[in-house]
Design a protein around this motif. Structure first.
Motif: not given
Length: 121
Positions: A36, A38, A42-45, A90
């Motif tokens: 994942y 981040q 922003k949010e973790r994706e 990220a």
């Protein structure tokens, strides 16, 4: 149980990235391993994950330029990403859903410490 990641760092736009992660410790079974990320603010994706049957899932933003593979004997997952863009900057986290050894244990999520990837010239 520990997830030890390697790779990352500074990558030029259009370049390639390779990240590896090894799961170690008292592990009974591994359901999934993957990555994942981040981005700043922003949010973790999801980047990519692979399950015990070898089925892979990719995040929409990395499809077509990312490959994930797994060495089940060594509990290692390998991520390769091409054509990197600034948006790929990220902190990348290794993740595993696994069952540790022990009586009555259940599947749970584990996270690595995170590795910074910066795409910049």
């Amino acid at each position: 149980v520990q997830l030890q990641a390697s790779g990352g760092g500074l990558v030029q736009p259009g370049g390639s990235l390779r990240l590896s992660c090894e799961a170690s410790g008292s592990i009974f079974s591994i359901n999934t391993m993957g990555w994942y990320r981040q981005p700043p603010g922003k949010e973790r994706e999801l980047v990519a994950t692979i399950d015990s049957a070898g089925v892979v899932y990719y995040g929409d933003s990395v499809k077509g330029r990312t490959t994930i593979s797994r060495d089940r004997a060594e509990n290692i997952v390998d991520l390769r990403m091409n054509s990197l863009k600034s948006e790929d900057t990220a902190v990348y986290y290794c993740h595993s859903n696994l069952r540790p050894n022990g009586r009555g244990t259940q599947l749970r999520d584990y996270w690595g410490q995170g590795t910074q990837v910066t795409v910049s010239s």
